[in-house]
Design a protein around this motif. Structure first.
Motif, PDB file in Angstrom:
ATOM      1  N   PRO A  48       0.804  -1.228   0.000  1.00 26.26           N
ATOM      2  CA  PRO A  48       0.000   0.000   0.000  1.00 26.26           C
ATOM      3  C   PRO A  48       0.835   1.276   0.000  1.00 26.26           C
ATOM      4  CG  PRO A  48      -0.859  -1.574   1.598  1.00 26.26           C
ATOM      5  CD  PRO A  48       0.458  -2.094   1.138  1.00 26.26           C
ATOM      6  N   THR A  51       2.226   1.759  -3.660  1.00 22.37           N
ATOM      7  CA  THR A  51       1.190   2.146  -4.626  1.00 22.37           C
ATOM      8  C   THR A  51       0.638   3.533  -4.325  1.00 22.37           C
ATOM      9  OG1 THR A  51      -0.449   0.955  -3.277  1.00 22.37           O
ATOM     10  CG2 THR A  51       0.517  -0.220  -5.142  1.00 22.37           C
ATOM     11  N   THR A  52       0.516   3.883  -3.041  1.00 22.27           N
ATOM     12  CA  THR A  52       0.049   5.226  -2.686  1.00 22.27           C
ATOM     13  C   THR A  52       1.055   6.283  -3.126  1.00 22.27           C
ATOM     14  OG1 THR A  52      -1.177   4.367  -0.777  1.00 22.27           O
ATOM     15  CG2 THR A  52      -0.662   6.726  -0.780  1.00 22.27           C
ATOM     16  N   GLY A  55       0.911   6.533  -6.939  1.00 20.62           N
ATOM     17  CA  GLY A  55      -0.302   7.212  -7.369  1.00 20.62           C
ATOM     18  C   GLY A  55      -0.223   8.710  -7.143  1.00 20.62           C
ATOM     19  N   GLY A  56       0.325   9.095  -5.976  1.00 20.22           N
ATOM     20  CA  GLY A  56       0.465  10.517  -5.696  1.00 20.22           C
ATOM     21  C   GLY A  56       1.452  11.203  -6.601  1.00 20.22           C
ATOM     22  N   ALA A  63      -5.261  11.462  -7.067  1.00 23.73           N
ATOM     23  CA  ALA A  63      -4.971  10.770  -5.811  1.00 23.73           C
ATOM     24  C   ALA A  63      -5.542  11.493  -4.602  1.00 23.73           C
ATOM     25  CB  ALA A  63      -3.455  10.614  -5.650  1.00 23.73           C
ATOM     26  N   THR A  64      -5.811  12.778  -4.741  1.00 22.84           N
ATOM     27  CA  THR A  64      -6.361  13.544  -3.623  1.00 22.84           C
ATOM     28  C   THR A  64      -7.845  13.836  -3.795  1.00 22.84           C
ATOM     29  OG1 THR A  64      -5.635  15.603  -4.696  1.00 22.84           O
ATOM     30  CG2 THR A  64      -4.158  14.618  -3.061  1.00 22.84           C
TER      31      THR A  64
END
Length: 213
Positions: A48, A51-52, A55-56, A63-64
């Protein structure tokens, strides 16, 4: 004497019996616990986190939450519709999500086409839109009468926006051409041009407000 007449070599009894693994070392509880802890860290923390972070870095806006800001203030999301009222604003689709566009209660109406309550609601909605836009009921696009499956759709169809242009232009003292140009600017074609085009109602209304009229 041929090869077939030669006697087969006798095999020792140990070669005919199944191997005995009873004396082989068995993994203990500590080994299973270490294995479980490893996958807990990899699957529950490392994956996680990676991937986070990716993505950001690659899609910072998405992502936000695809937030929309106006003057540094968050006013909504490009993914969630909002209710608007008054002749100065474009109106989105009906929403069955809670009291309207409620992300906590995202859902459709779950009413069948044969349900009398749905027919009554659509008929009442059609009469209200016809009076508001000064058009016949037969010219109302279907998306202005039907809620989306989530109740959060932020878009209307280009046809749904087109029937509202005259009202908004008149209320703001603009020409139809000026408002139509803003509608075109906020018409989204979908990823790689796939899917039906849609007009983001929130972004369009914010663009109108920025004109100061």
């Amino acid at each position: 004497m041929t090869l077939n007449d030669m006697p087969s070599p006798a095999l020792p009894p140990s070669a005919l019996s199944e191997p005995d693994f009873s004396d082989a070392p068995q993994p203990g509880w500590s080994a299973w616990l270490r294995f479980s802890a490893l996958w807990l860290v990899l699957g529950g923390l490392a994956y996680p986190a990676v991937t986070t972070a990716l993505g950001g870095a690659l899609f910072p806006a998405q992502a936000t939450g695809s937030l929309i800001r106006d003057g540094g203030r968050v006013v909504g999301s490009a993914l969630v519709g909002q209710p608007f009222r008054g002749d100065r604003y474009f109106i989105g689709r009906p929403s069955a999500a809670g009291s309207g566009y409620d992300p906590v209660n995202a859902s459709g109406s779950n009413l069948a086409v044969s349900n009398p309550a749905l027919r009554e609601r659509v008929q009442a909605q059609a009469q209200a839109i016809a009076a508001r836009e000064n058009i016949p009921v037969t010219q109302i696009p279907a998306d202005l009468l039907t809620a989306s499956g989530s109740g959060l759709d932020p878009h209307v169809s280009p046809a749904g926006a087109a029937v509202q242009v005259a009202r908004v232009a008149r209320a703001r003292g603009l020409t139809d051409a000026q408002v139509q140009a803003l509608v075109r600017d906020h018409t989204e074609r979908g990823v790689l041009g796939l899917g039906q085009p849609g007009v983001n109602v929130l972004e369009l209304n914010l663009a109108l407000d920025r004109l100061g009229r």
